[in-house]
Scaffold this motif. Structure first.
Motif, short mmCIF file in Angstrom:
data_model
loop_
_atom_site.label_atom_id
_atom_site.label_comp_id
_atom_site.label_asym_id
_atom_site.label_seq_id
_atom_site.Cartn_x
_atom_site.Cartn_y
_atom_site.Cartn_z
N PRO A 1 4.97 -14.88 7.38
CA PRO A 1 4.15 -13.68 7.53
C PRO A 1 4.43 -12.58 6.53
O PRO A 1 3.67 -11.62 6.46
N GLN A 2 5.51 -12.71 5.72
CA GLN A 2 5.78 -11.66 4.73
C GLN A 2 4.58 -11.44 3.81
O GLN A 2 4.38 -10.35 3.30
N LEU A 3 3.79 -12.48 3.59
CA LEU A 3 2.64 -12.35 2.71
C LEU A 3 1.61 -11.38 3.27
O LEU A 3 0.77 -10.88 2.53
N ASP A 4 1.66 -11.12 4.58
CA ASP A 4 0.70 -10.17 5.16
C ASP A 4 0.88 -8.80 4.52
O ASP A 4 -0.08 -8.08 4.30
N GLY A 5 2.13 -8.45 4.21
CA GLY A 5 2.39 -7.15 3.58
C GLY A 5 1.72 -7.08 2.22
O GLY A 5 1.13 -6.07 1.86
N ALA A 6 1.79 -8.18 1.48
CA ALA A 6 1.15 -8.19 0.18
C ALA A 6 -0.35 -8.05 0.31
O ALA A 6 -1.01 -7.37 -0.48
N GLU A 7 -0.92 -8.69 1.37
CA GLU A 7 -2.35 -8.59 1.55
C GLU A 7 -2.74 -7.17 1.92
O GLU A 7 -3.81 -6.66 1.53
N ASN A 8 -1.88 -6.46 2.70
CA ASN A 8 -2.17 -5.07 3.03
C ASN A 8 -2.16 -4.20 1.79
O ASN A 8 -2.97 -3.28 1.66
N ILE A 9 -1.23 -4.50 0.85
CA ILE A 9 -1.18 -3.72 -0.39
C ILE A 9 -2.49 -3.89 -1.14
O ILE A 9 -3.04 -2.94 -1.67
N THR A 10 -2.98 -5.15 -1.16
CA THR A 10 -4.24 -5.41 -1.87
C THR A 10 -5.37 -4.60 -1.23
O THR A 10 -6.22 -4.00 -1.90
N ALA A 11 -5.38 -4.56 0.08
CA ALA A 11 -6.44 -3.85 0.78
C ALA A 11 -6.39 -2.35 0.52
O ALA A 11 -7.43 -1.68 0.46
N GLN A 12 -5.16 -1.82 0.34
CA GLN A 12 -5.04 -0.38 0.12
C GLN A 12 -5.30 0.02 -1.32
O GLN A 12 -5.49 1.17 -1.63
N SER A 13 -5.23 -0.98 -2.26
CA SER A 13 -5.35 -0.65 -3.68
C SER A 13 -6.80 -0.25 -4.02
O SER A 13 -7.74 -0.75 -3.43
N GLU B 1 6.26 -4.99 -19.59
CA GLU B 1 6.44 -3.54 -19.74
C GLU B 1 5.39 -2.94 -20.66
O GLU B 1 4.84 -1.88 -20.38
N TYR B 2 5.09 -3.63 -21.78
CA TYR B 2 4.23 -3.02 -22.79
C TYR B 2 2.75 -3.32 -22.57
O TYR B 2 1.89 -2.55 -22.96
N GLU B 3 2.46 -4.48 -21.97
CA GLU B 3 1.07 -4.84 -21.68
C GLU B 3 0.97 -5.20 -20.20
O GLU B 3 1.07 -6.37 -19.83
N PRO B 4 0.79 -4.19 -19.35
CA PRO B 4 0.77 -4.45 -17.90
C PRO B 4 -0.25 -5.52 -17.53
O PRO B 4 -1.38 -5.53 -18.03
N THR B 5 0.18 -6.44 -16.68
CA THR B 5 -0.70 -7.51 -16.21
C THR B 5 -1.64 -6.94 -15.13
O THR B 5 -1.22 -6.10 -14.34
N PRO B 6 -2.90 -7.38 -15.08
CA PRO B 6 -3.81 -6.90 -14.03
C PRO B 6 -3.19 -7.07 -12.64
O PRO B 6 -2.50 -8.05 -12.37
N HIS B 7 -3.41 -6.09 -11.80
CA HIS B 7 -2.75 -6.01 -10.50
C HIS B 7 -2.90 -7.29 -9.67
O HIS B 7 -1.93 -7.80 -9.10
N ASP B 8 -4.11 -7.83 -9.61
CA ASP B 8 -4.35 -9.02 -8.79
C ASP B 8 -3.54 -10.21 -9.31
O ASP B 8 -3.04 -11.03 -8.52
N ASP B 9 -3.38 -10.31 -10.63
CA ASP B 9 -2.61 -11.42 -11.20
C ASP B 9 -1.14 -11.28 -10.87
O ASP B 9 -0.46 -12.27 -10.56
N VAL B 10 -0.62 -10.06 -10.94
CA VAL B 10 0.78 -9.81 -10.59
C VAL B 10 1.02 -10.17 -9.13
O VAL B 10 2.01 -10.82 -8.78
N LEU B 11 0.10 -9.75 -8.27
CA LEU B 11 0.23 -10.02 -6.84
C LEU B 11 0.26 -11.52 -6.57
O LEU B 11 1.06 -12.01 -5.76
N GLU B 12 -0.58 -12.26 -7.29
CA GLU B 12 -0.61 -13.71 -7.10
C GLU B 12 0.70 -14.35 -7.55
O GLU B 12 1.20 -15.27 -6.91
N LYS B 13 1.26 -13.84 -8.65
CA LYS B 13 2.52 -14.40 -9.13
C LYS B 13 3.66 -14.12 -8.17
O LYS B 13 4.54 -14.97 -7.96
N THR B 14 3.67 -12.93 -7.57
CA THR B 14 4.79 -12.57 -6.70
C THR B 14 4.81 -13.43 -5.44
O THR B 14 5.87 -13.60 -4.83
N LYS B 15 3.68 -14.00 -5.04
CA LYS B 15 3.65 -14.84 -3.86
C LYS B 15 4.54 -16.07 -4.01
O LYS B 15 5.01 -16.63 -3.02
#
Length: 221
Positions: free
Chosen positions: A209-221, A188-202
């Motif tokens: 194929p659910q991971l495709d959605g995460a990859e689309n988010i990365t592409a849109q960011s 909450e207080y020190e947001p983790t870099p977006h790419d690191d958060v995305l990697e952790k959520t995997k």
């Protein structure tokens, strides 16, 4: 300085009802310790501090220890009657030991220049409201260190004058030094870099194929 066996005997004589066990340390330091019961812990600590021969007047360190549930396997020799003959065989048994938390204190004498004498107190379990008696009323130097144990291990010290978090923020949940602690994906207080958060959520998704959605988010960011 007296041996732990001698100290144990004198404490038990001076503090009626006190239950003390000597916990051996098999490590290189060979620093065995005294395990105190909750009801008499403060009285025992006061005796160790005030006794003229010991004068353990300085608590240099208080720390927490987390012991997880564990199952110990033991192999024993048993004798059985097989086809009318007595034969010896190996039999494996399992014994379950529930987990608990500990507070461990290192005591020294500034008066007599000896020590340490190590004392410890254990919780009944690792539940949310694991409790121990505070030794801060006897050793003021334990105040902040008991707060650290509370903050990082979740031990609640009864009788502590100011028990609140000291390292983590008030809204923080869980206890980071417990062995089964899982680090959050983001803070909450020190947001983790977006790419690191995305990697952790995997790690929370199965390989599908659910991971495709995460990859689309990365592409849109």
């Amino acid at each position: 300085m007296e041996s732990l066996e001698q100290i144990k005997a004198r404490v038990e004589a001076a503090v009626p009802g006190a239950k003390i066990d000597i916990i051996p340390n098999p490590g290189p330091a060979q620093q065995s310790s005294l395990l105190l019961d909750h009801e008499h812990a403060a009285a025992v600590a006061k005796f160790l501090r005030d006794d003229s021969a010991l004068r353990l007047d300085f608590c240099s360190n208080a720390t927490g220890v987390d012991w997880l549930d564990r199952t110990v396997k033991k192999t024993v020799k048993v004798k059985k009657i097989v086809d009318g003959e007595e034969k010896e065989s190996d039999e494996t048994t399992e014994e379950f030991f529930p987990g608990y938390l500990e507070a461990v204190y290192h005591l020294y004498s500034m008066t007599h220049k000896h020590g340490p004498v190590i004392i410890r107190v254990r919780t009944a379990d690792r539940a949310e409201n694991a409790r121990l008696p505070s030794l801060t009323p006897v050793y003021r130097s334990a105040e902040f260190q008991e707060r650290e144990i509370f903050d990082l291990y979740g031990v609640r010290f009864d009788g502590h004058p100011d028990l609140r978090r000291i390292l983590m923020w008030d809204e923080f949940v869980d206890y980071p030094m417990r062995k089964d602690y899982r680090e959050p994906d983001d803070y909450e207080y020190e947001p983790t870099p977006h790419d690191d958060v995305l990697e952790k959520t995997k790690m929370h998704y199965s390989a599908r194929p659910q991971l495709d959605g995460a990859e689309n988010i990365t592409a849109q960011s």
